[in-house]
Scaffold this active site. Structure first.
Site, PDB file in Angstrom:
ATOM      1  N   PRO A 163     -15.582  -4.357   2.888  1.00  0.00           N
ATOM      2  CA  PRO A 163     -16.650  -4.791   3.267  1.00  0.00           C
ATOM      3  C   PRO A 163     -17.938  -4.001   2.821  1.00  0.00           C
ATOM      4  O   PRO A 163     -19.187  -4.260   3.044  1.00  0.00           O
ATOM      5  CB  PRO A 163     -16.700  -4.633   4.684  1.00  0.00           C
ATOM      6  CG  PRO A 163     -15.552  -3.696   5.058  1.00  0.00           C
ATOM      7  CD  PRO A 163     -14.579  -3.858   4.012  1.00  0.00           C
ATOM      8  N   LEU A 164     -17.570  -2.868   2.325  1.00  0.00           N
ATOM      9  CA  LEU A 164     -18.674  -1.866   1.640  1.00  0.00           C
ATOM     10  C   LEU A 164     -18.812  -1.899   0.437  1.00  0.00           C
ATOM     11  O   LEU A 164     -19.102  -0.760  -0.320  1.00  0.00           O
ATOM     12  CB  LEU A 164     -18.432  -0.378   2.245  1.00  0.00           C
ATOM     13  CG  LEU A 164     -18.579  -0.330   4.013  1.00  0.00           C
ATOM     14  CD1 LEU A 164     -18.183   0.899   4.583  1.00  0.00           C
ATOM     15  CD2 LEU A 164     -20.095  -0.652   4.185  1.00  0.00           C
ATOM     16  N   HIS A 213       0.005 -11.996   1.302  1.00  0.00           N
ATOM     17  CA  HIS A 213      -1.076 -11.089   0.297  1.00  0.00           C
ATOM     18  C   HIS A 213      -1.749 -11.907  -0.504  1.00  0.00           C
ATOM     19  O   HIS A 213      -2.901 -11.466  -0.794  1.00  0.00           O
ATOM     20  CB  HIS A 213      -0.322  -9.714   0.003  1.00  0.00           C
ATOM     21  CG  HIS A 213      -1.260  -8.441  -0.082  1.00  0.00           C
ATOM     22  ND1 HIS A 213      -0.684  -7.332  -0.108  1.00  0.00           N
ATOM     23  CD2 HIS A 213      -2.597  -8.428  -0.320  1.00  0.00           C
ATOM     24  CE1 HIS A 213      -1.633  -6.268  -0.081  1.00  0.00           C
ATOM     25  NE2 HIS A 213      -2.725  -7.133  -0.146  1.00  0.00           N
ATOM     26  N   GLY A 266     -17.513   1.397  -1.469  1.00  0.00           N
ATOM     27  CA  GLY A 266     -18.432   2.337  -1.151  1.00  0.00           C
ATOM     28  C   GLY A 266     -19.578   2.200  -1.810  1.00  0.00           C
ATOM     29  O   GLY A 266     -20.578   2.954  -1.614  1.00  0.00           O
ATOM     30  N   PHE A 267     -19.744   1.215  -2.723  1.00  0.00           N
ATOM     31  CA  PHE A 267     -21.239   0.983  -3.272  1.00  0.00           C
ATOM     32  C   PHE A 267     -22.204   0.980  -2.233  1.00  0.00           C
ATOM     33  O   PHE A 267     -23.407   1.216  -2.371  1.00  0.00           O
ATOM     34  CB  PHE A 267     -21.008  -0.245  -4.326  1.00  0.00           C
ATOM     35  CG  PHE A 267     -22.411  -0.281  -5.347  1.00  0.00           C
ATOM     36  CD1 PHE A 267     -22.181   0.380  -6.441  1.00  0.00           C
ATOM     37  CD2 PHE A 267     -23.504  -0.961  -4.992  1.00  0.00           C
ATOM     38  CE1 PHE A 267     -23.380   0.268  -7.229  1.00  0.00           C
ATOM     39  CE2 PHE A 267     -24.538  -1.065  -5.695  1.00  0.00           C
ATOM     40  CZ  PHE A 267     -24.500  -0.375  -6.914  1.00  0.00           C
ATOM     41  N   TYR A 321       0.865  -1.110  -0.085  1.00  0.00           N
ATOM     42  CA  TYR A 321      -0.153   0.190   0.008  1.00  0.00           C
ATOM     43  C   TYR A 321       0.959   1.187   0.097  1.00  0.00           C
ATOM     44  O   TYR A 321       1.333   1.617   1.067  1.00  0.00           O
ATOM     45  CB  TYR A 321      -0.914  -0.166   1.242  1.00  0.00           C
ATOM     46  CG  TYR A 321      -1.909  -1.151   1.336  1.00  0.00           C
ATOM     47  CD1 TYR A 321      -2.206  -1.999   0.152  1.00  0.00           C
ATOM     48  CD2 TYR A 321      -2.421  -1.397   2.682  1.00  0.00           C
ATOM     49  CE1 TYR A 321      -3.068  -3.141   0.302  1.00  0.00           C
ATOM     50  CE2 TYR A 321      -3.420  -2.536   2.638  1.00  0.00           C
ATOM     51  CZ  TYR A 321      -3.613  -3.347   1.673  1.00  0.00           C
ATOM     52  OH  TYR A 321      -4.461  -4.389   1.484  1.00  0.00           O
TER      53      TYR A 321
END
Length: 402
Positions: free
Chosen positions: A273-274, A193, A277-278, A123
């Site tokens: 988990p979202l 990863h 953003g959707f 990242y």
């Protein structure tokens, strides 16, 4: 993978996360609603109960949720919601406000009871670990730091060299770099990863086992592995967690990985988990992503697929009104309701989004409600793959035999 959003104007009023929080349907905690539109310093002052920079009292602080619930990933205890830090370098979903703001958000998360912080050497590369190390150094013994190795990254320059690298010498070198950047003497939860198709998982597990014996690592896990690789790895050194994408748009782990985790006593961590953003209601057919935003390449966000996926957002908005919560909180609460050892790690680069995610602890489903919601969810068909094809090809890979 993260959840926060940097999108261009073009959404219809009331459909975005901000619109839901401020509109009549947004029955989220008063603190979150009050913080939207404040500066980062004002948001943090309110979250911590401190006076605002202008001297006025943060009168809404008493309504902030402080996470009290704890869950177990194997034998590792963590907060019921973690914080994903992938977006904090500002090169995945677009630029962030400032590095200092990211440090402040992490420290606010600690103040509000978050103990699990998730990052990776990839990242940035490296920058997310540096931000997290700076933020958590004063409170190191109060938190759980998770990071990941496995991409082929030049340890000196941070340049990606292409592909994967989980050779034992590379793992050891990667961990030494993590410890320096994170300003710590141990990684609480170290993940591979992605499964390296050229390195037996027994070699990977054996190397991590040695690092655990040396005190540099406490627990370990795998991200997006094939099920047989999970069994083989767990036989060498017990896994604390598997980290896979899991959300209301992608429920693939329910087929094999989650049952396997239950069988072996392994915790499960949800990245994205979202659904990028959707499921917060932020994204809809009118959304235009900023240049360089990873989500523009996600097939389910294509112009032909986006309208077909909007029934899910409507379901979440309906239940948000019913439960007095935001769509994002409904999304996270549903994940938590699946198993007591499932932990979502939504990202946040805005304090208001962080506090909204933490507020999920106030949202619960009765057994009847859970069945009703899941039945409605089952009736919705999601259109489009969850990831671009080259990235998707790295999921579910089985490691070669020794």
């Amino acid at each position: 993978m993260p959840e926060d959003s940097n999108i261009l104007p073009g959404r219809r009023p009331g459909h975005g996360r901000r619109g839901f929080l401020l509109g009549a349907a947004g029955l989220a905690t008063p603190l979150v609603a009050g913080l939207v539109g404040c500066s980062s310093d004002e948001q943090v002052s309110a979250a911590a109960g401190r006076p605002r920079p202008d001297g006025r009292a943060a009168t809404t602080a008493t309504t902030a949720t402080t996470l009290a619930a704890r869950r177990r990933l194997g034998s590792l205890e963590v907060s019921s919601v973690g914080l994903g830090c992938q977006t904090m370098p500002g090169n995945l979903y677009g630029p962030v406000s400032s590095r200092a703001d990211m440090v402040t958000i992490i420290r606010t998360a600690v103040d509000q009871g978050v103990t699990l912080f998730d990052t990776a050497e990839a990242y940035g590369p490296f920058e997310s670990e540096r931000i997290l190390g700076e933020a958590l150094e004063p409170v190191r013994d109060r938190v759980v730091i998770a990071s990941k190795f496995g991409w082929d990254i030049d340890p000196a320059t941070g340049q990606r060299r292409g592909g994967l690298n989980s050779r034992p010498d590379s793992i050891r070198q990667a961990v030494d770099g993590m410890l320096e950047r994170l300003r710590t003497d141990r990684i609480d939860l170290l993940y591979q990863h992605r499964v390296d198709p050229t390195v037996p998982i027994e070699d990977v597990a054996g190397t991590v086992k040695d690092l655990i014996s040396a005190g540099k690592v406490r627990h370990w896990g795998l991200s997006e592995p094939g099920p047989q690789t999970v069994r083989r790895a767990h036989a060498v050194e017990p896994l604390a967690a598997v980290q896979n994408e899991y959300n209301l748009m992608w429920r693939g782990p329910e087929q094999q990985i989650i049952p396997l985790c239950e069988e072996l006593g392994i915790g499960f961590v949800c990245w994205a988990p979202l659904a990028y953003g959707f499921t917060t209601g932020t994204i809809n057919p009118y959304t235009r992503f900023t240049q360089g935003d990873f989500r523009a390449a996600v097939p389910r966000h294509s112009p032909e697929n986006m309208p077909e996926n909007m029934p899910l957002v409507q379901l979440l908005q309906d239940w948000g009104v019913r439960k007095g919560a935001t769509p994002g909180q409904i999304s996270l609460a549903w994940l938590q309701a699946q198993k007591p050892w499932i932990v979502p790690i939504p990202s946040a680069t805005r304090t208001s989004h962080l506090l909204e995610n933490i507020g999920t602890e106030e949202v619960t489903f009765s057994g009847d409600e859970l069945r009703e919601f899941t039945t409605a969810l089952d009736a919705i068909t999601i259109h489009g793959e969850r990831l671009p094809a080259p990235v998707l090809a790295m999921s579910g890979v089985e490691a070669p035999a020794p």
